[in-house]
Design a protein around this motif. Sequence first.
Motif, mmCIF file in Angstrom:
data_model
loop_
_atom_site.group_PDB
_atom_site.id
_atom_site.type_symbol
_atom_site.label_atom_id
_atom_site.label_comp_id
_atom_site.label_asym_id
_atom_site.label_seq_id
_atom_site.Cartn_x
_atom_site.Cartn_y
_atom_site.Cartn_z
ATOM 1 N N THR A 1 0.830 -1.205 0.000
ATOM 2 C CA THR A 1 0.000 0.000 0.000
ATOM 3 C C THR A 1 0.866 1.257 0.000
ATOM 4 O OG1 THR A 1 -1.733 -1.192 1.185
ATOM 5 C CG2 THR A 1 -1.842 1.206 1.239
ATOM 6 N N ALA A 2 1.915 1.238 0.824
ATOM 7 C CA ALA A 2 2.816 2.401 0.895
ATOM 8 C C ALA A 2 3.560 2.585 -0.424
ATOM 9 C CB ALA A 2 3.804 2.222 2.044
ATOM 10 N N ALA A 3 4.010 1.496 -1.017
ATOM 11 C CA ALA A 3 4.736 1.589 -2.286
ATOM 12 C C ALA A 3 3.826 2.034 -3.418
ATOM 13 C CB ALA A 3 5.382 0.245 -2.621
ATOM 14 N N ALA A 4 2.578 1.596 -3.395
ATOM 15 C CA ALA A 4 1.616 1.973 -4.438
ATOM 16 C C ALA A 4 1.305 3.464 -4.377
ATOM 17 C CB ALA A 4 0.333 1.158 -4.294
ATOM 18 N N ALA A 5 1.371 4.033 -3.194
ATOM 19 C CA ALA A 5 1.073 5.454 -3.027
ATOM 20 C C ALA A 5 2.170 6.354 -3.603
ATOM 21 C CB ALA A 5 0.882 5.770 -1.549
ATOM 22 N N GLU A 6 3.322 5.753 -3.922
ATOM 23 C CA GLU A 6 4.445 6.535 -4.438
ATOM 24 C C GLU A 6 4.305 6.896 -5.914
ATOM 25 O OE1 GLU A 6 8.068 4.507 -3.481
ATOM 26 O OE2 GLU A 6 7.627 4.538 -1.341
ATOM 27 N N GLY A 7 3.281 6.394 -6.571
ATOM 28 C CA GLY A 7 3.082 6.788 -7.964
ATOM 29 C C GLY A 7 3.104 5.620 -8.931
ATOM 30 N N ASP A 8 3.730 5.823 -10.074
ATOM 31 C CA ASP A 8 3.756 4.873 -11.183
ATOM 32 C C ASP A 8 4.222 3.489 -10.718
ATOM 33 O OD1 ASP A 8 3.779 3.613 -13.612
ATOM 34 O OD2 ASP A 8 5.497 4.708 -14.409
ATOM 35 N N ARG A 9 3.324 2.524 -10.756
ATOM 36 C CA ARG A 9 3.623 1.191 -10.268
ATOM 37 C C ARG A 9 4.490 0.388 -11.241
ATOM 38 N NH1 ARG A 9 -2.392 -0.270 -8.002
ATOM 39 N NH2 ARG A 9 -2.451 1.427 -6.513
ATOM 40 N N SER A 10 4.443 0.707 -12.525
ATOM 41 C CA SER A 10 5.186 -0.089 -13.510
ATOM 42 C C SER A 10 6.697 0.063 -13.354
ATOM 43 C CB SER A 10 4.771 0.302 -14.927
ATOM 44 O OG SER A 10 5.129 1.646 -15.180
ATOM 45 N N GLU A 11 7.164 1.143 -12.792
ATOM 46 C CA GLU A 11 8.595 1.354 -12.608
ATOM 47 C C GLU A 11 8.970 1.444 -11.125
ATOM 48 O OE1 GLU A 11 10.002 4.614 -14.930
ATOM 49 O OE2 GLU A 11 9.007 3.889 -16.737
ATOM 50 N N ASN A 12 8.066 1.051 -10.272
ATOM 51 C CA ASN A 12 8.284 1.126 -8.834
ATOM 52 C C ASN A 12 8.845 -0.217 -8.347
ATOM 53 O OD1 ASN A 12 7.997 1.138 -6.029
ATOM 54 N ND2 ASN A 12 6.208 2.499 -6.123
ATOM 55 N N ALA A 13 10.163 -0.281 -8.149
ATOM 56 C CA ALA A 13 10.833 -1.530 -7.759
ATOM 57 C C ALA A 13 10.307 -2.074 -6.432
ATOM 58 C CB ALA A 13 12.336 -1.312 -7.684
ATOM 59 N N GLU A 14 10.062 -1.200 -5.492
ATOM 60 C CA GLU A 14 9.553 -1.636 -4.180
ATOM 61 C C GLU A 14 8.187 -2.292 -4.324
ATOM 62 O OE1 GLU A 14 9.352 -2.105 0.061
ATOM 63 O OE2 GLU A 14 11.022 -1.775 -1.308
ATOM 64 N N TYR A 15 7.324 -1.683 -5.114
ATOM 65 C CA TYR A 15 5.980 -2.221 -5.333
ATOM 66 C C TYR A 15 6.070 -3.586 -6.020
ATOM 67 C CZ TYR A 15 1.221 -2.720 -7.078
ATOM 68 O OH TYR A 15 -0.029 -3.192 -7.356
ATOM 69 N N ILE A 16 6.875 -3.686 -7.070
ATOM 70 C CA ILE A 16 7.023 -4.952 -7.811
ATOM 71 C C ILE A 16 7.586 -6.040 -6.897
ATOM 72 C CG2 ILE A 16 8.287 -6.062 -9.700
ATOM 73 C CD1 ILE A 16 8.066 -3.300 -11.174
ATOM 74 N N TYR A 17 8.596 -5.708 -6.115
ATOM 75 C CA TYR A 17 9.198 -6.668 -5.190
ATOM 76 C C TYR A 17 8.180 -7.148 -4.156
ATOM 77 C CZ TYR A 17 11.760 -8.448 -1.196
ATOM 78 O OH TYR A 17 12.172 -9.222 -0.138
ATOM 79 N N ARG A 18 7.447 -6.223 -3.563
ATOM 80 C CA ARG A 18 6.474 -6.587 -2.522
ATOM 81 C C ARG A 18 5.325 -7.429 -3.083
ATOM 82 N NH1 ARG A 18 8.527 -6.239 2.557
ATOM 83 N NH2 ARG A 18 9.658 -4.297 2.789
ATOM 84 N N LYS A 19 4.891 -7.146 -4.312
ATOM 85 C CA LYS A 19 3.829 -7.961 -4.931
ATOM 86 C C LYS A 19 4.330 -9.400 -5.140
ATOM 87 C CE LYS A 19 0.289 -6.942 -6.533
ATOM 88 N NZ LYS A 19 -1.076 -7.077 -6.030
ATOM 89 N N LYS A 20 5.577 -9.524 -5.583
ATOM 90 C CA LYS A 20 6.172 -10.849 -5.764
ATOM 91 C C LYS A 20 6.278 -11.561 -4.417
ATOM 92 C CE LYS A 20 10.176 -13.233 -7.573
ATOM 93 N NZ LYS A 20 11.500 -13.395 -7.090
ATOM 94 N N GLN A 21 6.704 -10.843 -3.404
ATOM 95 C CA GLN A 21 6.819 -11.398 -2.057
ATOM 96 C C GLN A 21 5.459 -11.886 -1.548
ATOM 97 O OE1 GLN A 21 8.019 -8.528 0.933
ATOM 98 N NE2 GLN A 21 8.980 -10.109 2.185
ATOM 99 N N LEU A 22 4.416 -11.097 -1.807
ATOM 100 C CA LEU A 22 3.068 -11.479 -1.386
ATOM 101 C C LEU A 22 2.596 -12.730 -2.113
ATOM 102 C CD1 LEU A 22 0.616 -10.777 0.377
ATOM 103 C CD2 LEU A 22 -0.229 -9.398 -1.537
ATOM 104 N N ARG A 23 2.858 -12.828 -3.413
ATOM 105 C CA ARG A 23 2.473 -14.029 -4.179
ATOM 106 C C ARG A 23 3.146 -15.278 -3.606
ATOM 107 N NH1 ARG A 23 3.129 -10.685 -8.570
ATOM 108 N NH2 ARG A 23 5.195 -11.550 -9.031
ATOM 109 N N GLU A 24 4.448 -15.178 -3.328
ATOM 110 C CA GLU A 24 5.174 -16.320 -2.763
ATOM 111 C C GLU A 24 4.645 -16.684 -1.380
ATOM 112 O OE1 GLU A 24 9.228 -15.028 -2.964
ATOM 113 O OE2 GLU A 24 9.292 -15.259 -5.152
ATOM 114 N N MET A 25 4.340 -15.677 -0.579
ATOM 115 C CA MET A 25 3.804 -15.905 0.760
ATOM 116 C C MET A 25 2.426 -16.567 0.682
ATOM 117 S SD MET A 25 3.511 -13.120 3.820
ATOM 118 C CE MET A 25 5.224 -12.669 3.588
ATOM 119 N N ASP A 26 1.576 -16.084 -0.219
ATOM 120 C CA ASP A 26 0.247 -16.676 -0.384
ATOM 121 C C ASP A 26 0.340 -18.115 -0.872
ATOM 122 O OD1 ASP A 26 -1.073 -14.458 0.561
ATOM 123 O OD2 ASP A 26 -1.576 -13.672 -1.428
#
Length: 156
Positions: free
Chosen positions: A35-60
């Motif tokens: 949520t915090a990373a998504a608030a930073e703007g453009d998600r397509s180039e947001n490394a933190e957002y991409i990393y956290r989404k991948k982390q969430l998929r693996e955790m799920d």
Amino acid sequence: MNRSNLITPEGATRLRNELADLWKNKRPEVTKAITAAAAEGDRSENAEYIYRKKQLREMDRRIRYLQKRTSHMKVVEHKPSDQSRVFFSAWIEIEDEQENILCYRIVGSDEFDADKRYISVDSPLARALIKKQQDDEVQVTTPSGEQLFYINKIWY
């Protein structure tokens, strides 16, 4: 190969604790970070957002796996009535043809740990040892070929 659903009480507790920790502690932290990373703007180039989404998929994925395993596991809480034979949760001291002494415990497939000398009940060695008794010889097909073992001792 189908995995056995047998597990020791310690192994069952460890899996349940891991599931609870992932669900109650770690997953909420990751979703908050997304949520915090998504608030930073453009998600397509947001490394933190991409990393956290991948982390969430693996955790799920791990959570789904643990939910399925814990709902189908059979906790073996009692020692077998015939303790002169090798069954699930036994400690076995075996000797190979070169007179090397090896000691293992037969545990569930989710519990194997080389450092603790725990082998999976589904492993070729454990399958060959099941129902054998002290002084029996056991022929095992291993990746390096056929091996012969002698059972020195069994305990629970």
